[in-house]
Scaffold this active site. Sequence first.
Site, PDB file in Angstrom:
ATOM      1  N   ARG A   6      46.576-104.913   4.500  1.00  0.00           N
ATOM      2  CA  ARG A   6      47.068-103.980   5.539  1.00  0.00           C
ATOM      3  C   ARG A   6      46.573-102.479   5.444  1.00  0.00           C
ATOM      4  O   ARG A   6      46.342-102.096   6.145  1.00  0.00           O
ATOM      5  CB  ARG A   6      48.517-104.105   5.564  1.00  0.00           C
ATOM      6  CG  ARG A   6      49.141-103.040   6.331  1.00  0.00           C
ATOM      7  CD  ARG A   6      49.723-103.734   7.766  1.00  0.00           C
ATOM      8  NE  ARG A   6      50.826-102.845   8.295  1.00  0.00           N
ATOM      9  CZ  ARG A   6      50.752-101.452   8.872  1.00  0.00           C
ATOM     10  NH1 ARG A   6      49.747-101.029   9.050  1.00  0.00           N
ATOM     11  NH2 ARG A   6      51.805-100.972   9.447  1.00  0.00           N
ATOM     12  N   TYR A  16      59.604-104.823  26.161  1.00  0.00           N
ATOM     13  CA  TYR A  16      58.986-103.599  25.256  1.00  0.00           C
ATOM     14  C   TYR A  16      58.136-102.709  26.293  1.00  0.00           C
ATOM     15  O   TYR A  16      58.045-101.433  26.301  1.00  0.00           O
ATOM     16  CB  TYR A  16      57.751-104.293  24.386  1.00  0.00           C
ATOM     17  CG  TYR A  16      58.655-104.944  23.207  1.00  0.00           C
ATOM     18  CD1 TYR A  16      59.240-104.067  22.239  1.00  0.00           C
ATOM     19  CD2 TYR A  16      59.140-106.095  23.103  1.00  0.00           C
ATOM     20  CE1 TYR A  16      59.872-104.708  21.066  1.00  0.00           C
ATOM     21  CE2 TYR A  16      59.977-106.818  22.124  1.00  0.00           C
ATOM     22  CZ  TYR A  16      60.249-106.087  20.987  1.00  0.00           C
ATOM     23  OH  TYR A  16      60.945-106.461  20.202  1.00  0.00           O
TER      24      TYR A  16
END
Length: 352
Positions: A44, A157
């Site tokens: 990441r 969302y």
Amino acid sequence: MISEDKVPLRKPLLDVLSGLEPTRTPLWLMRQAGRYLPEYRQTRSKARDFLDLCYTPELAVEVTLQPLRRYDLDAAIMFADILLIPDALGQNVAFREGEGPVLEPVRGRDALAGLNTEGLHQKLAPVYETLRQLAQRLPPPMTLIGFAGAPWTVATYMVEGRGSPNQAAAKSWAYTDPIGFDVLIQLLVDATAEYLIAQVDAGAEVLQLFDTWAGNLPPSQFNRWCIQPTADLIRQVKAARPDVPIIGFPRGAGPLYGDYVEATGVNGVSIDTGLSLAWAAKNLQKKIAVQGNLDPLALVAGGDILKSETDKIFAALAGGPHIFNLGHGIVPETPPEHVAELVSLVRSQDGQ
Ligand code: 1CP
């Protein structure tokens, strides 16, 4: 004599979803790739941000495969996020460190004008590439899972602009202007159907629909905003790709899980930790494969409680089609060695 290469490959997850007896209980874990793994955190850090990780096939393939190198699991779930669809429809989406997703809120019909499916496949092309590479690299008994968010959950969302405990903004719109809110839901049904069909063409063998916030709809609204859009979406996907099994996850739906299984056309249903195992065995498993539902916090705890909770799931669900999984995603605090412990507990149930 049949030569080795003519023996049909047995994939436990696909077998269960097709009504066949699997060679062992299929096992995978929601969020099996993620922050609880040090190698995930390392990969990441090579990406600019979380969206960049999702849109860089080389990195997305790597994090998808990481849990499979450590654990004997039966499926890989492609690494992506349910919020790639709003991004591909033209909404501004960002993931901020320590804050989660942030979107420019879509409030009311006028805001819908800026959203469309024109650039959808172009934007999502890296996801399809990730799937193509995974399909080539997965060891044969493993099943490749694609996914998307269900229309209601993605809409929450998009309208709220972030994660919220009660989905107030989306509900307010649905209550005060149901016709307008339905335009957003229909856009999501059509876009998500196209996305999932393309995932199948790129190598996904099973699809999962995450409806994380289904349980916050009151029963009077559940049919309109959870069941109907899901049924419509599944109809579109199955019209184009009839053979792909679909697992639905209407988290928190309680007794409405029964209606969901009856009316949506799913082939398997993922049950959350709050659902009674006895109820699920009696009301869902006679019709369909049941996936679940270990408490992710029992996995954090490990030891005796992990064993006894795993035993209870097998006692209740081993008599019918069952996919072992959690009741929701792995949390970042999970010690990786507890996942290894869980895998051996599940395998020992099958005498392995
Ligand atoms: O910091 C990081 O590394 C980001 C954490 C993270 C991860 C690992 C996010 C941000 N998304 C993901 C990957 C992800 N998301 C997968 C990967 C495949 C897997 O291994 O299972 C999947 C299937 C999802 C799906 C997803 N994203 C859902 C549905 C499932 C669920 O957990 O309920 C939801 C609600 C999201 C939105 C989202 N993405 C990320 C966060 C932190 C959130 C939740 C935001 C909130 O409601 O507060």
